[in-house]
Design a protein around this motif. Structure first.
Motif, PDB file in Angstrom:
ATOM      1  N   ALA A  74      18.839 -30.103  13.545  1.00 44.31           N
ATOM      2  CA  ALA A  74      17.793 -29.664  13.021  1.00 44.31           C
ATOM      3  C   ALA A  74      16.890 -30.528  12.119  1.00 44.31           C
ATOM      4  CB  ALA A  74      17.329 -28.504  12.484  1.00 44.31           C
ATOM      5  N   LYS A  75      15.560 -30.906  12.693  1.00 34.83           N
ATOM      6  CA  LYS A  75      14.772 -32.065  12.479  1.00 34.83           C
ATOM      7  C   LYS A  75      14.642 -31.694  11.773  1.00 34.83           C
ATOM      8  CE  LYS A  75      15.021 -35.871  14.987  1.00 34.83           C
ATOM      9  NZ  LYS A  75      15.572 -36.953  15.172  1.00 34.83           N
ATOM     10  N   ARG A  76      14.130 -31.718   9.870  1.00 34.32           N
ATOM     11  CA  ARG A  76      12.926 -31.184   9.007  1.00 34.32           C
ATOM     12  C   ARG A  76      12.050 -32.368   8.329  1.00 34.32           C
ATOM     13  NH1 ARG A  76      18.181 -28.590   6.039  1.00 34.32           N
ATOM     14  NH2 ARG A  76      18.339 -26.556   7.549  1.00 34.32           N
ATOM     15  N   THR A  77      11.218 -31.973   8.196  1.00 35.92           N
ATOM     16  CA  THR A  77       9.916 -32.685   7.563  1.00 35.92           C
ATOM     17  C   THR A  77       9.821 -32.507   6.413  1.00 35.92           C
ATOM     18  OG1 THR A  77       8.817 -33.804   9.535  1.00 35.92           O
ATOM     19  CG2 THR A  77       7.590 -33.731   7.704  1.00 35.92           C
ATOM     20  N   LEU A  78       9.979 -33.104   5.064  1.00 30.82           N
ATOM     21  CA  LEU A  78       9.887 -32.893   3.645  1.00 30.82           C
ATOM     22  C   LEU A  78       8.563 -33.265   2.882  1.00 30.82           C
ATOM     23  CD1 LEU A  78      13.065 -33.333   4.339  1.00 30.82           C
ATOM     24  CD2 LEU A  78      13.277 -32.568   2.036  1.00 30.82           C
ATOM     25  N   ARG A  85       4.012 -28.031  -4.822  1.00 31.72           N
ATOM     26  CA  ARG A  85       3.498 -27.659  -4.430  1.00 31.72           C
ATOM     27  C   ARG A  85       4.543 -28.284  -3.379  1.00 31.72           C
ATOM     28  NH1 ARG A  85      -1.534 -31.254  -4.101  1.00 31.72           N
ATOM     29  NH2 ARG A  85      -0.045 -32.424  -5.995  1.00 31.72           N
ATOM     30  N   TYR A  86       4.821 -27.582  -1.992  1.00 36.07           N
ATOM     31  CA  TYR A  86       5.892 -28.577  -1.217  1.00 36.07           C
ATOM     32  C   TYR A  86       5.489 -27.853   0.510  1.00 36.07           C
ATOM     33  CZ  TYR A  86       7.731 -23.591  -1.716  1.00 36.07           C
ATOM     34  OH  TYR A  86       8.159 -21.868  -1.911  1.00 36.07           O
ATOM     35  N   LYS A  87       5.380 -28.336   1.547  1.00 29.27           N
ATOM     36  CA  LYS A  87       5.853 -28.313   2.921  1.00 29.27           C
ATOM     37  C   LYS A  87       7.465 -28.557   3.370  1.00 29.27           C
ATOM     38  CE  LYS A  87       3.449 -27.759   6.734  1.00 29.27           C
ATOM     39  NZ  LYS A  87       2.052 -28.213   7.164  1.00 29.27           N
ATOM     40  N   VAL A  88       7.975 -27.616   3.945  1.00 33.97           N
ATOM     41  CA  VAL A  88       8.809 -28.197   4.934  1.00 33.97           C
ATOM     42  C   VAL A  88       8.755 -27.682   6.044  1.00 33.97           C
ATOM     43  CG1 VAL A  88      11.713 -27.938   4.375  1.00 33.97           C
ATOM     44  CG2 VAL A  88      10.279 -28.083   2.040  1.00 33.97           C
ATOM     45  N   VAL A  89       9.065 -28.445   6.859  1.00 36.76           N
ATOM     46  CA  VAL A  89       9.262 -27.980   8.612  1.00 36.76           C
ATOM     47  C   VAL A  89      10.783 -28.260  10.058  1.00 36.76           C
ATOM     48  CG1 VAL A  89       8.488 -28.045  10.469  1.00 36.76           C
ATOM     49  CG2 VAL A  89       6.278 -27.991   8.387  1.00 36.76           C
ATOM     50  N   SER A  90      11.150 -27.452   9.897  1.00 39.43           N
ATOM     51  CA  SER A  90      12.681 -27.431  10.113  1.00 39.43           C
ATOM     52  C   SER A  90      12.174 -27.229  11.106  1.00 39.43           C
ATOM     53  CB  SER A  90      13.342 -26.500   9.499  1.00 39.43           C
ATOM     54  OG  SER A  90      14.772 -26.475  10.328  1.00 39.43           O
ATOM     55  N   GLN A  91      12.711 -27.716  12.851  1.00 33.66           N
ATOM     56  CA  GLN A  91      12.509 -28.069  13.782  1.00 33.66           C
ATOM     57  C   GLN A  91      13.943 -27.267  14.554  1.00 33.66           C
ATOM     58  OE1 GLN A  91       9.318 -27.530  15.676  1.00 33.66           O
ATOM     59  NE2 GLN A  91      10.698 -26.696  17.701  1.00 33.66           N
ATOM     60  N   GLN A  92      14.534 -26.141  14.689  1.00 34.19           N
ATOM     61  CA  GLN A  92      16.450 -25.825  14.917  1.00 34.19           C
ATOM     62  C   GLN A  92      16.007 -24.389  16.052  1.00 34.19           C
ATOM     63  OE1 GLN A  92      18.039 -25.033  11.978  1.00 34.19           O
ATOM     64  NE2 GLN A  92      19.804 -23.609  12.568  1.00 34.19           N
ATOM     65  N   MET A  97      10.256 -23.925  11.349  1.00 32.68           N
ATOM     66  CA  MET A  97      10.002 -22.831  11.340  1.00 32.68           C
ATOM     67  C   MET A  97       9.426 -23.947   9.572  1.00 32.68           C
ATOM     68  SD  MET A  97      14.015 -21.059  10.878  1.00 32.68           S
ATOM     69  CE  MET A  97      14.520 -22.292  11.430  1.00 32.68           C
ATOM     70  N   THR A  98       8.419 -22.677   8.805  1.00 31.51           N
ATOM     71  CA  THR A  98       7.801 -23.607   8.057  1.00 31.51           C
ATOM     72  C   THR A  98       7.565 -23.072   6.438  1.00 31.51           C
ATOM     73  OG1 THR A  98       6.103 -24.350   9.699  1.00 31.51           O
ATOM     74  CG2 THR A  98       5.144 -24.171   7.554  1.00 31.51           C
ATOM     75  N   SER A  99       7.906 -23.409   5.642  1.00 31.06           N
ATOM     76  CA  SER A  99       7.848 -23.079   4.163  1.00 31.06           C
ATOM     77  C   SER A  99       6.668 -23.767   3.031  1.00 31.06           C
ATOM     78  CB  SER A  99       9.263 -22.738   3.550  1.00 31.06           C
ATOM     79  OG  SER A  99       9.474 -22.120   2.431  1.00 31.06           O
ATOM     80  N   VAL A 100       5.715 -23.485   3.206  1.00 29.10           N
ATOM     81  CA  VAL A 100       4.791 -24.261   2.338  1.00 29.10           C
ATOM     82  C   VAL A 100       3.854 -23.411   1.408  1.00 29.10           C
ATOM     83  CG1 VAL A 100       2.726 -23.464   3.574  1.00 29.10           C
ATOM     84  CG2 VAL A 100       2.360 -25.167   3.202  1.00 29.10           C
ATOM     85  N   CYS A 101       3.781 -24.254  -0.079  1.00 22.24           N
ATOM     86  CA  CYS A 101       3.007 -23.461  -1.574  1.00 22.24           C
ATOM     87  C   CYS A 101       2.536 -24.865  -1.335  1.00 22.24           C
ATOM     88  CB  CYS A 101       4.428 -22.894  -2.208  1.00 22.24           C
ATOM     89  SG  CYS A 101       3.590 -23.102  -3.881  1.00 22.24           S
ATOM     90  N   MET A 138      20.623 -23.136   6.109  1.00 26.23           N
ATOM     91  CA  MET A 138      20.354 -23.129   7.703  1.00 26.23           C
ATOM     92  C   MET A 138      18.680 -23.040   8.254  1.00 26.23           C
ATOM     93  SD  MET A 138      24.182 -21.289   9.309  1.00 26.23           S
ATOM     94  CE  MET A 138      25.102 -22.318   8.777  1.00 26.23           C
ATOM     95  N   PHE A 139      18.652 -23.153   7.125  1.00 29.01           N
ATOM     96  CA  PHE A 139      16.576 -23.127   7.555  1.00 29.01           C
ATOM     97  C   PHE A 139      15.652 -24.102   6.572  1.00 29.01           C
ATOM     98  CE2 PHE A 139      18.240 -18.568   7.912  1.00 29.01           C
ATOM     99  CZ  PHE A 139      18.337 -18.317   8.904  1.00 29.01           C
ATOM    100  N   CYS A 140      15.200 -24.423   5.296  1.00 30.20           N
ATOM    101  CA  CYS A 140      14.515 -25.012   5.129  1.00 30.20           C
ATOM    102  C   CYS A 140      15.900 -25.102   3.901  1.00 30.20           C
ATOM    103  CB  CYS A 140      13.617 -24.974   4.652  1.00 30.20           C
ATOM    104  SG  CYS A 140      12.488 -24.297   6.176  1.00 30.20           S
ATOM    105  N   GLY A 141      16.794 -25.093   3.516  1.00 32.79           N
ATOM    106  CA  GLY A 141      17.608 -24.956   2.418  1.00 32.79           C
ATOM    107  C   GLY A 141      18.578 -25.947   2.189  1.00 32.79           C
ATOM    108  N   THR A 142      18.259 -26.903   1.306  1.00 26.42           N
ATOM    109  CA  THR A 142      19.321 -27.961   0.337  1.00 26.42           C
ATOM    110  C   THR A 142      19.641 -28.301  -1.165  1.00 26.42           C
ATOM    111  OG1 THR A 142      19.146 -30.522   0.021  1.00 26.42           O
ATOM    112  CG2 THR A 142      17.222 -29.103   0.249  1.00 26.42           C
ATOM    113  N   MET A 143      20.930 -28.342  -1.434  1.00 26.63           N
ATOM    114  CA  MET A 143      20.978 -28.276  -2.518  1.00 26.63           C
ATOM    115  C   MET A 143      20.051 -29.590  -3.571  1.00 26.63           C
ATOM    116  SD  MET A 143      24.552 -30.970  -2.284  1.00 26.63           S
ATOM    117  CE  MET A 143      25.616 -29.682  -1.614  1.00 26.63           C
ATOM    118  N   LEU A 144      19.036 -30.867  -2.429  1.00 24.60           N
ATOM    119  CA  LEU A 144      18.663 -31.939  -3.037  1.00 24.60           C
ATOM    120  C   LEU A 144      17.979 -31.021  -3.767  1.00 24.60           C
ATOM    121  CD1 LEU A 144      18.052 -34.272  -2.189  1.00 24.60           C
ATOM    122  CD2 LEU A 144      16.313 -34.077  -1.151  1.00 24.60           C
ATOM    123  N   TRP A 145      16.937 -29.613  -3.599  1.00 21.82           N
ATOM    124  CA  TRP A 145      16.234 -29.278  -4.442  1.00 21.82           C
ATOM    125  C   TRP A 145      16.177 -29.224  -6.083  1.00 21.82           C
ATOM    126  CZ3 TRP A 145      12.586 -30.164  -0.852  1.00 21.82           C
ATOM    127  CH2 TRP A 145      13.466 -29.787   0.025  1.00 21.82           C
TER     128      TRP A 145
END
Length: 420
Positions: A74-78, A85-92, A97-101, A138-145
């Motif tokens: 997957a390619k993601r932009t964070l 505020r956040y915007k995470v876009v994942s191409q998979q 898939m987009t998660s935005v606040c 497997m979507f926009c999640g990561t332990m980096l948060w």
């Protein structure tokens, strides 16, 4: 004249002493910011750097292999800006898939209109996010948060009861040497290795084995049917093009939905934790519905009255769903003629579902939910979701997420199915 010269000399000496003190202070500050030599303190030191950021932007290359074979990428932009505020876009898998606040609303959706969209509770910080996409790796999640929550939340990142925090071997990524920290991560990440820059404290690569999740898969009686996917996992996230503390336009966090998407509001239900709720209280009559077989024939819930019904809401693009389908297959094969009706329902098109079923040699009954009418009727905001209905048509079980096979069997038994 003498007084003026003396005053000038005193002023010059004061300036010199001040400059020396400032230089010393700078040296001391840099010394204090030097990477600690203890692995736990080093990890906390990195987390501290993330709490000091006003904004963070990066690109992420994500990969996940099963059984030693490359399976998904997957390619993601964070893009993240304080406080929440956040915007995470994942191409998979061909899906974006987009998660935005924007700090006032938190929205998740994809370019697959059939999936709909979800409105989630607004987190206090990025580390507090609880939405489905942002929690699942497997979507926009990561332990980096969790790094953005700071060292006081170390326990939300690391499970020290299973493994001590330690230094691993240095790694070279794109010509740069990074120090690694190894630990057992909380949640489903398992054994992890994080590559951190000793100058900036920034994370450049995360690797994890997902042992808790894979153990769940391996415990399934149908685990051997996973074939080439195997029962081991090696996931990696590599971060590049990192930009810190730059101004981010407000329009970046626009939460306006694309046209045609139906929104399910989970913001008042607590997000993924405790939501979505069953469509009716457990023990009450399950909502009626009609679906179609892959051949286009209609089937209604009433057609299965007198049997225990197991409904598995899934999709071909959903990794957790694919991991759970072998168990659905095993149950259908073993109990299909003993009072169990299995309905594997997808909101995708027949041309997508049929080849997937055929290639994986599944024989369970597969049904199509055109327009997500059944999904909406049953509050399906996350998949997989397993629903069990007893012989009298009453809703007995509502399970969101990949489940332990033992849990599903216990619920089937509760619904009146005799297991052997």
């Amino acid at each position: 004249m003498f007084l003026r010269k003396t005053q000038r000399r005193i002023a010059a000496l004061t300036m010199m002493v001040t400059a020396l003190l400032l230089m010393q202070g700078g040296i001391m500050a840099r010394a204090q910011d030097k990477a600690p030599t203890d692995p736990t303190e080093f990890l906390k030191w990195s987390m501290t750097h993330y709490t000091a950021l006003t904004s963070f932007q990066a690109e992420c290359d994500w990969s996940d292999s099963f059984g030693g074979q490359q399976a998904m990428t997957a390619k993601r932009t964070l893009i993240i800006a304080k406080p929440n505020r956040y915007k995470v876009v994942s191409q998979q898998l061909g899906i974006r898939m987009t998660s935005v606040c924007d700090g006032k609303a938190a929205i998740e959706y994809s370019d697959n209109a059939a999936m709909g969209a979800m409105k989630n509770p607004v987190p206090t910080t990025i580390g507090d996010v609880k939405s489905m996409m942002m929690m699942h790796p497997m979507f926009c999640g990561t332990m980096l948060w969790h790094f953005f929550s700071g060292p006081t939340k170390l326990a939300e990142l690391v499970d020290t009861t299973k493994q001590k925090i330690a230094f691993g071997p240095d790694v070279t990524i794109a010509g740069h040497v990074y120090k690694t920290v190894t630990f057992f991560a909380a949640g489903q990440f398992g054994k992890s290795e994080v590559a951190i820059d000793t100058d900036t404290g920034l994370v450049h690569r995360i690797r994890y084995g997902s042992e808790p999740l894979m153990a769940l898969v391996a415990s399934s009686p149908a685990g051997k049917q996973l074939g080439k996917m195997g029962t081991t996992s090696d996931s990696a996230e590599e971060y590049t093009n990192i930009v810190l503390n730059s101004a981010v336009p407000e329009a970046t966090f626009d939460t306006t939905l694309p046209k045609g998407l139906k929104l399910m509001d989970l913001s008042a239900q607590g997000g993924q934790e405790g939501a979505p709720k069953p469509p009716v209280p457990l023990g009450k009559s399950a909502p009626p519905f009609t679906v179609k077989t892959l051949a286009g024939e209609k089937r209604s819930l009433a057609d299965f009255r007198g049997k225990v019904v197991l409904i598995d809401f899934w999709a071909t693009w959903c990794p957790p769903c694919r991991k759970g389908l072998p168990e659905t297959q095993a149950l259908a094969k073993k109990y299909g003629d003993k009072g169990l009706a299995v309905l594997a329902i997808s909101d995708e098109a027949a041309k997508t579902v049929a080849p997937f079923i055929r290639e994986n040699h599944y024989t369970f009954p597969a049904y199509l939910d055109a327009g997500r009418k059944v999904s909406m009727a049953y509050n399906i905001a996350a998949i997989p979701t397993v629903i069990i209905i007893d012989r009298a048509g009453r809703l007995v079980t509502y399970l969101v997420g990949l489940q332990d096979p033992a849990t599903i069997k216990a619920e089937l038994k509760k619904a009146g199915l005799k297991l052997n």
